[in-house]
Design an enzyme around this catalytic site. Structure first.
Site, PDB file in Angstrom:
ATOM      1  N   ASP A 573      -5.593 -22.161  -2.507  1.00  0.00           N
ATOM      2  CA  ASP A 573      -4.249 -22.488  -2.009  1.00  0.00           C
ATOM      3  C   ASP A 573      -3.690 -21.350  -1.171  1.00  0.00           C
ATOM      4  O   ASP A 573      -3.039 -21.577  -0.141  1.00  0.00           O
ATOM      5  CB  ASP A 573      -3.310 -22.782  -3.178  1.00  0.00           C
ATOM      6  CG  ASP A 573      -3.611 -24.126  -3.838  1.00  0.00           C
ATOM      7  OD1 ASP A 573      -3.086 -24.368  -4.940  1.00  0.00           O
ATOM      8  OD2 ASP A 573      -4.362 -24.921  -3.234  1.00  0.00           O
ATOM      9  N   GLU A 599      -8.903 -29.278   3.234  1.00  0.00           N
ATOM     10  CA  GLU A 599      -8.995 -28.044   4.014  1.00  0.00           C
ATOM     11  C   GLU A 599      -9.004 -28.312   5.512  1.00  0.00           C
ATOM     12  O   GLU A 599      -9.302 -27.421   6.302  1.00  0.00           O
ATOM     13  CB  GLU A 599     -10.257 -27.265   3.627  1.00  0.00           C
ATOM     14  CG  GLU A 599     -11.569 -27.916   4.025  1.00  0.00           C
ATOM     15  CD  GLU A 599     -12.104 -28.884   2.976  1.00  0.00           C
ATOM     16  OE1 GLU A 599     -13.316 -29.109   2.945  1.00  0.00           O
ATOM     17  OE2 GLU A 599     -11.285 -29.398   2.174  1.00  0.00           O
TER      18      GLU A 599
END
Length: 691
Positions: A573, A599
């Site tokens: 994250d 992503e």
């Protein structure tokens, strides 16, 4: 019977929406439109009633609100189908209904919207698969309603009380003086006379006392009209009247000898006559009326010589000595009441000031733009209190005070230099949450030496805290050249105004944050996938219209799954957040960046040539490659990124094709070693059958 008809209509359309009737190609478009049309007409009918304030029953309000939910839902599903998320539309509709309808109705709307979405999901998809998103949305909607109702509750309560007071004061004002214009006309600025001895309740009781007295006189003297006039310098002003006539004149020129009212003023004594040749001789009728006898007496209001005239006329029978005594007794009673009140003109001014205050609160509630609210507050506050300079300063994140809005003499200088000073007076107001008052009689410069020059030049000023939920968020400044201090009455009026400004601005900020949440990815702060899809569609349409070029980036962090497996999702994250920052800094402010999913990131470059797009992509790729990303506990790692690029309209002429070709190009980057940026047009031969 008619009251339950909307219920069946609502249930009918709710069942159609839930079953997916308006989606897909199962039914003809003409049939769908013909079914939506009655719902649209019913919505227009309810909207018309709502705007004209003909609908007061809560059940009718709820019917209107439910129809307002169903109509956009049906239209959205008809136009967009089930391929586009309707959740933001639901939130937008709910926000509007929260702002215009009471809490019980809003609770029904929220429940109805949640049930409608659940039923729709149950009919058209695997309910277990969508149960969690539905639960999340339900929690979000309930939280949104709770937050907005918390902020709006106090404001609605205050507005209701203010409206009730204004209604009473407006009725009194119409009896006291002819306002010579529409009620919507711009009110006058506040008077500079002392006003702290006059309050709204005393004005209301005074109005009731005068009306009751005139009503009793009208009945006891068998009168046609019973009127009370104030004597001004150039006219008679009608204060109150009980009359069988609808043609009374409320503003009568004071001309000697032209009417009976003028005779009483000139001679300063009662007048009785039963020989009225023309009702127009009284001076207060617009046309011929059924008045044959007249009696009037002068009343001394105060020691300064202010006078009023109490007069009665009737259709038949002369007035006698007993009528005169009765009228004098009534006049004495009225005089005692009027002696303890402010002057009639003073009450008229205050009525207009309260109308100005009502107008201010109404205007503040008409927008949800925090910046516009501050502009309105400064502009409209001059109708509430006189000033030569007014300004608003806000508290920054570190507690500093800086002026953001100003109007009047020295406004530009204050905005330019106000933040350069210590502003100790305003820091004092913020820290203590108290109002500070100043007049020229005080040596304020010796106490607070860092006053901005525009304020030092003023004769008096007040600085009031802007408070939201016990937190001071800024100050409201009002200043004037006059050395005279602001009165307690003015202070109360401005304090009430600043409370409404603070609450309106807080509501607007909450609304703006909710809007941002609807289009923003919670982790990275970039635009979310749904908003990206909407924006890409809009920009492709614009490109077609203006023949502009557009470039689409689709990026993917290489081996990101391994980062999560090796270092954990918190580390992943942190990397996603840092990558999003680099992406945003690598493109222009006018371009558009979004988190595409997982992503993957996407960007739209407007009016950009292929060569320039490659430069930007390479700059982004190198920045990612060179950066050491902090994953916590003092550790850093390096990552790379692959970028697939497609250009519109040279590589693709539709939205879906533009995305798919960028995705194919990104996949080729992965196959050929990752950490590279390809443009579809340069590598389409290597894509083989996929091209």
């Amino acid at each position: 019977m008619l009251k339950i008809v909307p219920f069946f209509i609502i249930m009918f359309y709710a069942s159609l929406i839930s079953s997916g009737f308006f989606e897909g190609d199962t039914y003809g478009n003409n049939l769908k439109i013909s079914i939506i049309l009655p719902l649209a007409l019913l919505f227009v009918f309810y909207l018309y009633r709502d705007l004209n304030e003909k609908k007061e029953v809560l059940s009718e309000k709820i019917s209107f609100g439910l129809i307002a939910i169903l109509l956009p839902k049906a239209l959205f599903l008809f136009l967009a189908g089930d391929g586009v998320e309707s959740f933001p539309v639901d939130i937008f509709i709910l926000l509007i209904l929260v702002l215009i309808h009471p809490l019980p109705a809003v609770a029904v709307y929220t429940l109805a919207m949640l049930l409608l979405n659940a039923a729709h999901a149950f009919f058209l998809s695997d309910f277990n698969a969508v149960a969690f998103p539905l639960a999340y949305r339900a929690i979000f909607m309930l939280a949104l309603v709770a937050v907005l109702e918390t902020f709006l509750g106090k404001e609605r309560s205050g507005k209701k009380e203010l409206t009730e007071r204004l209604d009473g004061l407006g009725a009194l004002s119409s009896k006291i003086i002819d306002e010579a214009g529409s009620k919507d006309a711009a009110p006058l600025a506040i008077s500079e006379e002392i006003k702290d001895k006059l309050f709204l309740d005393s004005a209301y009781h005074l109005s009731s006392a005068i009306s009751d007295s005139l009503g009793a006189l009208h009945d006891m003297m068998d009168a046609y009209s019973c009127c009370l006039f104030m004597v001004e310098k150039k006219s008679f002003k009608l204060v109150a009247a009980v009359s069988d006539s609808k043609g009374l004149i409320s503003d009568i020129p004071l001309a000697k000898g032209e009417n009976l009212l003028s005779w009483i003023v000139v001679n300063d004594q009662p007048l009785i006559t039963d020989r009225l040749s023309d009702s127009g001789s009284t001076g207060y009728y617009k046309g011929k009326e059924n008045a044959a006898a007249f009696i009037g007496i002068p009343i001394l209001i105060n020691n300064k010589g202010s006078k009023a005239i109490l007069c009665v006329d009737r259709a038949e029978g002369a007035f006698g000595i007993n009528d005169k005594k009765l009228l004098q007794l009534a006049g004495s009673t009225l005089r005692e009441s009027l002696k303890k009140s402010a002057a009639v003109e003073k009450m008229r001014m205050e009525a207009l000031e309260f109308q100005a205050f009502y107008k201010l609160t109404k205007e503040l509630n008409s927008t949800l733009d925090p910046n516009k609210i501050l502009d309105m507050a400064l502009k409209l506050s001059k109708e509430v209190v006189h000033y030569d300079l007014a300004a608003i300063a806000l508290k920054g994140s570190t507690g500093e005070i800086h002026f953001v809005k100003a109007i009047g003499e020295g406004a530009e200088e204050l905005l330019k230099d106000g933040s350069k000073h210590d502003l100790s007076i305003f820091q004092w107001v913020v820290e203590r949450g108290q109002t500070y008052q100043y007049s020229r009689d005080l040596m304020v410069k010796k106490v607070f030496p860092d006053m901005p020059p525009p304020i030092v030049k003023m004769g008096s000023f007040m600085a009031l805290p802007l408070v939201v939920v016990n937190e001071v968020t800024g100050i409201y400044l009002t200043a004037r050249k006059d050395r005279k201090s602001y009165t307690p009455y003015e202070l109360k009026l401005i304090e009430a105004m600043t409370a409404h400004v603070s609450m309106a601005r807080a509501n607007a900020i909450v609304y703006k944050k909710m809007e941002e949440m609807a289009v923003t990815d919670g982790l990275t702060g970039l635009n979310n996938h749904r908003h990206f899809q909407e924006r890409l569609s809009e920009e492709l349409e614009r490109s077609d219209r203006y023949k502009d070029k557009l470039v689409f980036f689709l990026t993917d962090i290489d081996f990101f799954k391994k980062v999560n497996d090796d270092y954990g999702h918190p580390a992943g994250d942190k990397i996603l957040k840092d990558v999003s920052k680099i992406l945003k800094s690598s493109i222009r402010n006018v371009d558009f960046a979004a988190r595409y999913g997982g992503e993957e990131f996407a960007a739209i470059l407007f009016n950009t040539e292929k060569k320039k797009a490659i430069e930007i992509a390479e700059r982004l790729r190198r920045s990612i490659e060179k950066t050491r990303f902090d994953i916590g506990d003092g550790k850093t790692i390096k990552i790379t990124m692959s970028i697939g690029i497609s250009c519109y309209p040279t590589d693709a002429d539709t939205k879906s094709l533009l995305i798919s070709r960028a995705d194919e190009t990104l996949y080729l980057c992965k196959e050929e070693g990752r950490n590279r940026a390809y443009v579809y047009g340069d590598v389409k031969e290597r894509l083989g059958g996929n091209s």
